[in-house]
Write a protein that holds these residues in place. Sequence first.
Motif, PDB file in Angstrom:
ATOM      1  N   GLY A 131       0.827  -1.190   0.000  1.00  7.07           N
ATOM      2  CA  GLY A 131       0.000   0.000   0.000  1.00  7.07           C
ATOM      3  C   GLY A 131       0.866   1.246   0.000  1.00  7.07           C
ATOM      4  O   GLY A 131       1.928   1.265   0.620  1.00  7.07           O
ATOM      5  N   ASP A 163       0.130   3.913   1.460  1.00 11.11           N
ATOM      6  CA  ASP A 163      -0.060   4.605   2.735  1.00 11.11           C
ATOM      7  C   ASP A 163       0.456   3.762   3.898  1.00 11.11           C
ATOM      8  O   ASP A 163      -0.025   3.845   5.013  1.00 11.11           O
ATOM      9  CB  ASP A 163      -1.540   4.958   2.940  1.00 11.11           C
ATOM     10  CG  ASP A 163      -1.732   5.949   4.083  1.00 11.11           C
ATOM     11  OD1 ASP A 163      -0.810   6.754   4.335  1.00 11.11           O
ATOM     12  OD2 ASP A 163      -2.791   5.918   4.730  1.00 11.11           O
ATOM     13  N   ASP A 164       1.436   2.917   3.625  1.00 11.21           N
ATOM     14  CA  ASP A 164       2.050   2.067   4.641  1.00 11.21           C
ATOM     15  C   ASP A 164       2.917   2.952   5.537  1.00 11.21           C
ATOM     16  O   ASP A 164       3.932   3.482   5.094  1.00 11.21           O
ATOM     17  CB  ASP A 164       2.896   0.983   3.971  1.00 11.21           C
ATOM     18  CG  ASP A 164       3.404  -0.060   4.929  1.00 11.21           C
ATOM     19  OD1 ASP A 164       3.670   0.271   6.106  1.00 11.21           O
ATOM     20  OD2 ASP A 164       3.556  -1.220   4.513  1.00 11.21           O
ATOM     21  N   TYR A 172      -1.112  -0.420  -4.022  1.00 12.82           N
ATOM     22  CA  TYR A 172      -2.515  -0.123  -3.734  1.00 12.82           C
ATOM     23  C   TYR A 172      -2.622   1.273  -3.136  1.00 12.82           C
ATOM     24  O   TYR A 172      -2.108   1.529  -2.047  1.00 12.82           O
ATOM     25  CB  TYR A 172      -3.098  -1.162  -2.778  1.00 12.82           C
ATOM     26  CG  TYR A 172      -3.229  -2.527  -3.405  1.00 12.82           C
ATOM     27  CD1 TYR A 172      -4.411  -2.921  -4.000  1.00 12.82           C
ATOM     28  CD2 TYR A 172      -2.164  -3.416  -3.403  1.00 12.82           C
ATOM     29  CE1 TYR A 172      -4.536  -4.169  -4.584  1.00 12.82           C
ATOM     30  CE2 TYR A 172      -2.274  -4.667  -3.983  1.00 12.82           C
ATOM     31  CZ  TYR A 172      -3.465  -5.042  -4.573  1.00 12.82           C
ATOM     32  OH  TYR A 172      -3.580  -6.280  -5.151  1.00 12.82           O
ATOM     33  N   TYR A 213      -3.774   2.281   0.723  1.00 14.16           N
ATOM     34  CA  TYR A 213      -3.831   1.099   1.591  1.00 14.16           C
ATOM     35  C   TYR A 213      -2.728   1.138   2.638  1.00 14.16           C
ATOM     36  O   TYR A 213      -1.603   1.556   2.359  1.00 14.16           O
ATOM     37  CB  TYR A 213      -3.715  -0.171   0.771  1.00 14.16           C
ATOM     38  CG  TYR A 213      -4.974  -0.549   0.025  1.00 14.16           C
ATOM     39  CD1 TYR A 213      -5.932   0.392  -0.337  1.00 14.16           C
ATOM     40  CD2 TYR A 213      -5.205  -1.859  -0.329  1.00 14.16           C
ATOM     41  CE1 TYR A 213      -7.077   0.037  -1.019  1.00 14.16           C
ATOM     42  CE2 TYR A 213      -6.353  -2.224  -1.019  1.00 14.16           C
ATOM     43  CZ  TYR A 213      -7.274  -1.273  -1.359  1.00 14.16           C
ATOM     44  OH  TYR A 213      -8.409  -1.629  -2.044  1.00 14.16           O
ATOM     45  N   MET A 262      -2.771  -4.187   5.029  1.00 11.51           N
ATOM     46  CA  MET A 262      -3.793  -4.263   3.985  1.00 11.51           C
ATOM     47  C   MET A 262      -4.237  -5.679   3.654  1.00 11.51           C
ATOM     48  O   MET A 262      -5.367  -5.885   3.236  1.00 11.51           O
ATOM     49  CB  MET A 262      -3.306  -3.573   2.717  1.00 11.51           C
ATOM     50  CG  MET A 262      -2.182  -4.274   2.003  1.00 11.51           C
ATOM     51  SD  MET A 262      -1.685  -3.346   0.551  1.00 11.51           S
ATOM     52  CE  MET A 262      -0.702  -4.597  -0.268  1.00 11.51           C
ATOM     53  N   THR A 288      -6.930  -5.941   6.354  1.00 11.46           N
ATOM     54  CA  THR A 288      -7.992  -4.929   6.319  1.00 11.46           C
ATOM     55  C   THR A 288      -8.687  -4.827   4.970  1.00 11.46           C
ATOM     56  O   THR A 288      -9.824  -4.374   4.898  1.00 11.46           O
ATOM     57  CB  THR A 288      -7.439  -3.536   6.693  1.00 11.46           C
ATOM     58  OG1 THR A 288      -6.427  -3.162   5.745  1.00 11.46           O
ATOM     59  CG2 THR A 288      -6.866  -3.530   8.098  1.00 11.46           C
ATOM     60  N   HIS A 289      -8.026  -5.232   3.909  1.00 12.65           N
ATOM     61  CA  HIS A 289      -8.600  -5.140   2.564  1.00 12.65           C
ATOM     62  C   HIS A 289      -8.513  -6.473   1.816  1.00 12.65           C
ATOM     63  O   HIS A 289      -8.376  -6.508   0.590  1.00 12.65           O
ATOM     64  CB  HIS A 289      -7.884  -4.052   1.763  1.00 12.65           C
ATOM     65  CG  HIS A 289      -8.091  -2.677   2.295  1.00 12.65           C
ATOM     66  ND1 HIS A 289      -7.365  -2.163   3.345  1.00 12.65           N
ATOM     67  CD2 HIS A 289      -8.959  -1.718   1.940  1.00 12.65           C
ATOM     68  CE1 HIS A 289      -7.764  -0.940   3.592  1.00 12.65           C
ATOM     69  NE2 HIS A 289      -8.736  -0.641   2.768  1.00 12.65           N
ATOM     70  N   ILE A 326      -7.818  -7.504  -2.224  1.00 10.24           N
ATOM     71  CA  ILE A 326      -6.480  -7.971  -2.597  1.00 10.24           C
ATOM     72  C   ILE A 326      -6.481  -9.447  -2.996  1.00 10.24           C
ATOM     73  O   ILE A 326      -5.787  -9.848  -3.930  1.00 10.24           O
ATOM     74  CB  ILE A 326      -5.483  -7.715  -1.448  1.00 10.24           C
ATOM     75  CG1 ILE A 326      -5.358  -6.205  -1.237  1.00 10.24           C
ATOM     76  CG2 ILE A 326      -4.125  -8.332  -1.748  1.00 10.24           C
ATOM     77  CD1 ILE A 326      -4.544  -5.815  -0.039  1.00 10.24           C
TER      78      ILE A 326
END
Length: 88
Positions: free
Chosen positions: A36, A38-39, A63, A66, A70, A73-74, A78
Motif C-alpha cells: 500500500g 499509505d504504509d 494499492y 492502503y 492491507m 484490512t482489505h 487484494i
Amino acid sequence: MMGSALAQYQGIKAFSETDQTEDLTAIDVPILVVQGDDDQVVPYSAAALKQIGLLRNGTLKIYEGYPHGMLTTHADLINPDLLAFVKA
C-alpha cells in the motif's frame, strides 16, 4: 511481558537490518510484490520499489491509500489479485 516485547523488537530490528539483496536477485520464479502507498510502517519507496528492481521476474502492484496491514484490512480486494497472479 517485557521479555516478549524485547524479543519482538530484537527480531524486527534484526530483520530490518539484514541485507536481502542477494536473496532477491537469486529468485528466478515469478513474484508478485504488493504494498500500500499509505504504509506507515514500511514506506513503499523503501521496500517495494527496491524489491522489484532486484527481482528478475517480478510484478509490482501498489494499492493507493492502503495501509501496512492491507492483507487483513482489505483482503476482499487484494485476494482476487493474488488469485489471478497464481493462476496466470
